[in-house]
Design an enzyme around this catalytic site. Structure first.
Site, PDB file in Angstrom:
ATOM      1  N   SER A  99      77.005 -57.165  22.700  1.00 57.93           N
ATOM      2  CA  SER A  99      76.014 -56.882  21.627  1.00 57.93           C
ATOM      3  C   SER A  99      74.977 -57.749  21.224  1.00 57.93           C
ATOM      4  O   SER A  99      74.646 -58.250  20.889  1.00 57.93           O
ATOM      5  CB  SER A  99      77.248 -57.508  20.591  1.00 57.93           C
ATOM      6  OG  SER A  99      77.185 -58.509  20.859  1.00 57.93           O
ATOM      7  N   TYR A 100      74.338 -58.154  23.163  1.00 58.89           N
ATOM      8  CA  TYR A 100      73.604 -59.530  23.050  1.00 58.89           C
ATOM      9  C   TYR A 100      72.282 -58.466  22.788  1.00 58.89           C
ATOM     10  O   TYR A 100      72.043 -57.694  23.983  1.00 58.89           O
ATOM     11  CB  TYR A 100      73.708 -60.264  24.390  1.00 58.89           C
ATOM     12  CG  TYR A 100      74.564 -61.826  24.101  1.00 58.89           C
ATOM     13  CD1 TYR A 100      75.411 -61.446  23.124  1.00 58.89           C
ATOM     14  CD2 TYR A 100      75.418 -62.189  25.633  1.00 58.89           C
ATOM     15  CE1 TYR A 100      76.897 -62.265  22.833  1.00 58.89           C
ATOM     16  CE2 TYR A 100      76.403 -62.429  25.465  1.00 58.89           C
ATOM     17  CZ  TYR A 100      76.770 -62.795  24.039  1.00 58.89           C
ATOM     18  OH  TYR A 100      77.456 -64.234  23.552  1.00 58.89           O
ATOM     19  N   GLY A 101      71.472 -59.200  22.354  1.00 59.52           N
ATOM     20  CA  GLY A 101      70.198 -58.602  21.669  1.00 59.52           C
ATOM     21  C   GLY A 101      70.008 -57.723  20.945  1.00 59.52           C
ATOM     22  O   GLY A 101      71.017 -57.656  20.164  1.00 59.52           O
TER      23      GLY A 101
END
Length: 371
Positions: A99-101
Site C-alpha cells: 500500500s506504500y505509494g
C-alpha cells in the site's frame, strides 16, 4: 575499508533476478558516486525466525508517498544511493508494503526496492542476502486466502523477485470484520506453505490478537517470525510494553516502526517550527509537552558526541527491538547508520525513560492497532 557481511547469513531471500540485472546507460551513477559515512557501524546480525538480519533496518514508507513525505520521482536517483549506502554498511533488512505509494504511485515503494536491488553494483553475496519484509493490506476486498495469495504474488511481480523474506499482514480486522480476519490468517499460512515467503509476521497487532494469531499459526505449523508496532520513546505505553514482553516470551522479534516519532524525536522541530502538511497538525499537539524528553536526548547526545536521532534509535536497539527508521536522503541514511556500533548505558536508558514519563504527551496510537 568496507566490512564483509559474510557471517552466518542465510540463503538468499531474493534468490533469482531477471537476466537483465545490469544497469542500463540511462541509470543513475551508483557506487562510484556514493558518499560513505566516516564510520563503519557494523554490529553482529540478529536472528529473526529463520533469517539473520541487521540490528536496524530501513523503512521505505516515504518511497512513493507524496501526501505525507513529499515524494517526487526525481528523488529516485538519490534513493538508489541511499539504498547502496545502507547495504554496503551492513543493513540488509528493508521494510515496505503493497500500500506504500499514493494515487497512481501505489506500490511504488516495492517497485523501487526491487529496482534498487537489481541495480546494486556491489558484492553479489551482499546483494543476495538482502531481506525484504513487505506488508499486505487487509483491504475489504481481500476476503479469501486465495486473494491474499494473489496479493503476495503481485508484490513479487512488482519487485521482480521469486521469494519474499517476511510476508506480513499489515493490520488486523478483528475490531470490524472478524470473519475476514480468519481468511487473512489462512492466507498467511498459504503463502508460507507455497514457499512465496521465508517467514510470516504481523503489523499493528495488540497483545490479545498477537497471542491469538501466534497460537493459530502454531497449530497450522507456521511460526510467527515478527510483530511490527509503533515503538519508541514516544510510544512506550502499557500496551506496547506488553506486546514487547509477549514477543520476548514467544521468540517473536519486535520490529519498531516510527522510532523517531515521525520526526518529533529528531530535535529538528519545535512548537514554533512545525513541518508542513498533516504532520504539522500532529506535532502541534504533542511537541509542547516533550521538553523533558527532548532535553534528555540532547544531553546524552552531546555527551556521547552523537545526534539526537542516533540516541533515540539506539534506545530501541537496546530494548531488544529492530528499529526501521525511514530514509529518503543520503544525509538521513548516514545519520541513521550512526545509531549502530555502540550502546546506551543502563543509567542513560533510565534517564531517557524518565524523561519520556515526565513528558505529558505521547504519540497518538495507530488506529489500526487492535487490543
Amino acid at each position: 575499508m568496507p566490512l564483509s557481511v559474510s557471517i552466518s547469513v542465510p540463503t538468499a531471500c531474493i534468490s533469482c533476478f531477471a537476466s537483465s540485472n545490469k544497469s542500463t546507460a540511462s541509470s543513475p551513477p551508483l557506487l562510484k558516486n556514493l558518499r560513505f559515512p566516516r564510520f563503519w557501524p557494523w554490529q553482529k546480525q540478529v536472528k529473526m525466525g529463520p533469517l539473520s538480519v541487521s540490528p536496524m533496518g530501513f523503512g521505505t514508507w516515504a518511497w512513493g508517498n507524496q501526501l505525507l513525505w513529499g515524494y517526487q520521482e526525481s528523488m529516485d536517483s538519490e534513493l538508489q544511493q541511499v539504498f547502496n549506502i545502507a547495504v554496503v554498511n551492513g543493513i540488509n533488512l528493508f521494510d515496505t508494503a503493497d500500500s506504500y505509494g499514493t494515487g497512481k504511485l501505489n506500490g511504488q515503494s516495492e517497485k523501487l526496492l526491487g529496482k534498487f536491488i537489481r541495480e546494486f553494483e556491489g558484492n553479489k553475496q551482499v546483494q543476495d542476502n538482502i531481506v525484504i519484509a513487505t506488508k499486505f493490506a487487509a483491504y475489504p476486498w481481500r476476503l479469501t486466502p486465495g486473494q491474499f495469495v494473489n496479493a503476495c504474488k503481485s508484490s513479487l511481480d512488482r519487485m521482480q523477485i521469486e521469494q519474499i523474506g517476511i510476508g506480513q499482514l499489515h493490520w488486523s480486522t478483528a475490531n470490524y470484520a472478524p470473519l475476514q480476519e480468519r481468511a487473512l490468517w489462512d492466507g498467511l499460512v498459504a503463502i508460507y506453505d507455497k514457499g512465496l515467503v521465508r517467514a510470516v509476521g504481523v503489523s499493528n497487532y495488540g497483545p490479545k490478537q498477537l497471542l491469538k494469531i501466534h497460537n493459530y499459526l502454531k497449530a497450522r505449523g507456521v511460526p510467527l517470525c515478527s510483530a511490527q508496532v509503533q515503538f519508541s520513546l514516544l510510544s512506550m505505553g502499557k500496551d506496547q510494553m506488553e506486546i514487547k514482553n509477549i514477543c520476548d516470551s514467544l521468540g517473536i522479534r519486535l520490529i519498531s516502526y516510527s522510532p523517531l516519532g515521525l520526526g518529533m524525536l529528531t530535535g529538528k522541530y519545535s512548537p514554533s517550527n512545525l513541518p508542513s502538511g498533516p504532520r504539522g497538525l500532529l506535532f502541534g499537539q504533542i511537541l509542547p509537552g516533550l521538553e523533558p524528553l527532548l532535553n534528555s536526548l540532547k544531553e546524552i547526545a552531546q555527551k556521547r558526541r552523537k545526534t539526537i536521532p542516533q540516541v533515540a534509535i539506539n534506545w530501541c536497539i537496546c530494548k531488544g527491538t529492530i528499529p526501521i527508521p525511514g530514509v529518503k536522503s543520503i544525509k538521513q541514511a548516514e545519520e541513521n547508520l550512526g545509531a549502530l556500533g555502540w550502546q546506551l548505558t543502563p543509567d542513560e536508558l533510565l534517564q531517557l525513560e524518565n524523561g519520556a514519563l515526565e513528558s505529558p504527551q505521547q504519540m497518538i496510537q495507530n488506529i489500526f492497532q487492535t487490543s
